[in-house]
Design a protein around this motif. Sequence first.
Motif, PDB file in Angstrom:
ATOM      1  N   MET A 132       0.848  -1.200   0.000  1.00  0.00           N
ATOM      2  CA  MET A 132       0.000   0.000   0.000  1.00  0.00           C
ATOM      3  C   MET A 132       0.876   1.240   0.000  1.00  0.00           C
ATOM      4  O   MET A 132       2.010   1.215   0.469  1.00  0.00           O
ATOM      5  N   GLU A 144      -2.427   5.235   2.274  1.00  0.00           N
ATOM      6  CA  GLU A 144      -3.258   4.135   2.756  1.00  0.00           C
ATOM      7  C   GLU A 144      -2.814   3.640   4.120  1.00  0.00           C
ATOM      8  O   GLU A 144      -3.561   2.976   4.823  1.00  0.00           O
ATOM      9  N   GLN A 145      -1.567   3.949   4.518  1.00  0.00           N
ATOM     10  CA  GLN A 145      -1.063   3.459   5.792  1.00  0.00           C
ATOM     11  C   GLN A 145      -1.117   4.518   6.880  1.00  0.00           C
ATOM     12  O   GLN A 145      -0.608   4.306   7.964  1.00  0.00           O
ATOM     13  N   GLN A 193     -12.098  -5.864   4.903  1.00  0.00           N
ATOM     14  CA  GLN A 193     -10.746  -6.393   4.965  1.00  0.00           C
ATOM     15  C   GLN A 193     -10.103  -5.954   6.271  1.00  0.00           C
ATOM     16  O   GLN A 193     -10.186  -4.784   6.645  1.00  0.00           O
ATOM     17  N   LEU A 194      -9.461  -6.893   6.975  1.00  0.00           N
ATOM     18  CA  LEU A 194      -8.773  -6.568   8.220  1.00  0.00           C
ATOM     19  C   LEU A 194      -7.308  -6.291   7.887  1.00  0.00           C
ATOM     20  O   LEU A 194      -6.533  -7.202   7.618  1.00  0.00           O
ATOM     21  N   VAL A 195      -6.928  -4.987   7.903  1.00  0.00           N
ATOM     22  CA  VAL A 195      -5.595  -4.573   7.483  1.00  0.00           C
ATOM     23  C   VAL A 195      -5.034  -3.555   8.470  1.00  0.00           C
ATOM     24  O   VAL A 195      -5.705  -2.571   8.810  1.00  0.00           O
ATOM     25  N   ASP A 196      -3.824  -3.790   8.950  1.00  0.00           N
ATOM     26  CA  ASP A 196      -3.104  -2.826   9.795  1.00  0.00           C
ATOM     27  C   ASP A 196      -3.937  -2.357  10.985  1.00  0.00           C
ATOM     28  O   ASP A 196      -4.003  -1.160  11.291  1.00  0.00           O
ATOM     29  N   TRP A 254     -10.633  -2.682  10.349  1.00  0.00           N
ATOM     30  CA  TRP A 254     -11.452  -3.158   9.241  1.00  0.00           C
ATOM     31  C   TRP A 254     -11.625  -2.004   8.251  1.00  0.00           C
ATOM     32  O   TRP A 254     -11.857  -0.870   8.655  1.00  0.00           O
ATOM     33  N   THR A 255     -11.523  -2.302   6.972  1.00  0.00           N
ATOM     34  CA  THR A 255     -11.757  -1.279   5.952  1.00  0.00           C
ATOM     35  C   THR A 255     -12.688  -1.834   4.882  1.00  0.00           C
ATOM     36  O   THR A 255     -12.646  -3.027   4.557  1.00  0.00           O
ATOM     37  N   GLN A 283      -9.743   3.423  -0.767  1.00  0.00           N
ATOM     38  CA  GLN A 283      -8.962   4.217   0.172  1.00  0.00           C
ATOM     39  C   GLN A 283      -8.259   5.386  -0.527  1.00  0.00           C
ATOM     40  O   GLN A 283      -7.383   6.020   0.068  1.00  0.00           O
TER      41      GLN A 283
END
Length: 437
Positions: free
Chosen positions: A1, A5-6, A190-193, A196-197, A201
């Motif tokens: 990403m 996005e982070q 989606q479970l990211v960092d 949930w998103t 993005q």
Amino acid sequence: MNDDEQRDPLERLRAADPAAGVEPRDGFADEVVARATDDSATDAAPVTDLGAERERRRPAWIPAAAAAAAIVVVGAVGAVGYGIGSTTGGAVNLADGAAPPISLESGADAGMAEQGMMPEPSTDDLTMSAPDRTGMIWPPYGGGRNSFSASGLSTEDGTAAAYGFDARAASTADTVADLAAALGVEGTPQLVDGSWTVGPQDGTGPTLGVSLDGTLGFWYSDPRLNPWECEVEPDSGAEACEPSGDLPSEQAAVDALRSLLASTGRDPGGYEFTSETWEGAVTRPAQGWPVVDGQRVDQAWSIELADEGMVSASGALAELVELGEYPVVSEQEAFERLSDPRFGAQMTIMPAAVRDEAVTTEEWVPPTEPPAAPSPGTSVSWPVNDVEIVEARLGLASQWQPDGSVLVVPAYEFTDADGGTWSVIAVADSKLDFSTE
């Protein structure tokens, strides 16, 4: 990403702020102070405090004007328990007038963190000029050294119910998908960092994020409906675009929030609703405060409504669960905690005296020479505020645990003779963990 996005979820939420970069017209700050100190206006339209939502959504006022206006309104509505800047319209209360929430954060911190009620200006922004506070920097009241007094407080201990947010039970793909569907966000959770998103993005469409924190806090935004995301007309000479659109009514914003709550399986009848905006705005915020045992809990749902639809939303997706009865100290013992450094008395509403000082603040005059050397035997300045407590109220306040979970526990709110309020946890020592590890 990519880096965008982070970013931290809170940073992404602020980036979606529809009021980001908006500057007030000339004279606006003076009008805010004038309206807030107008007794007749205060009687006609009670105002409410927004905490984090107020800080996140208000126009970018100059620091001194914002600080002065904030103190004015907070002091003016101590009985109501909330303070905001310029409002158009009173509270829309649909839960039979629940008591305001109690915060265990200080007045300056509670709002900022709520989770700032008020911005904290630098020493160049605002200097008090009252005779007994010459040279003191705002806010002079509430922090530092205080001498508390009270009489007639109850000495009876008791018990009171406590609650907690069950974030883990709600942290499922299905729960997030249901919320996304209610908000019109397309995509698979989606479970990211650590969150949930759902949805893009990159700002091309509505997006939803849900943090894995103790309240399962969510944030939603739709940049397509953001009236502040507009293009500057070529050769106009303007530095920013002029947002357009009709301002939705207070009732329309509250109805939209009620509908969102209902779509997630919540009963809107268990919430108390408020709404506010500022002059010149083209969006209308609304807040829904969960009501427990006749008290508002300081974790509100909030939306921002434009004439074309919902621009943004946020709230606590986790449900409250009962934790049983907790032992509670008496009013007198809680009062004594105000002077106990282990409990750190927190001022949550500024008194009227500080409000008046802010209004009468004179312009700072640069010195032409340094102060004279102190004379032998000069007394050491050690100002102590005399605070007379006149009322006590037992309510509820959020308390974040070291593991990130969130309790809603009994807390006392004390009102002083000047209209300021102070908070302290009410739970007895036997149920407090004083360890630092």
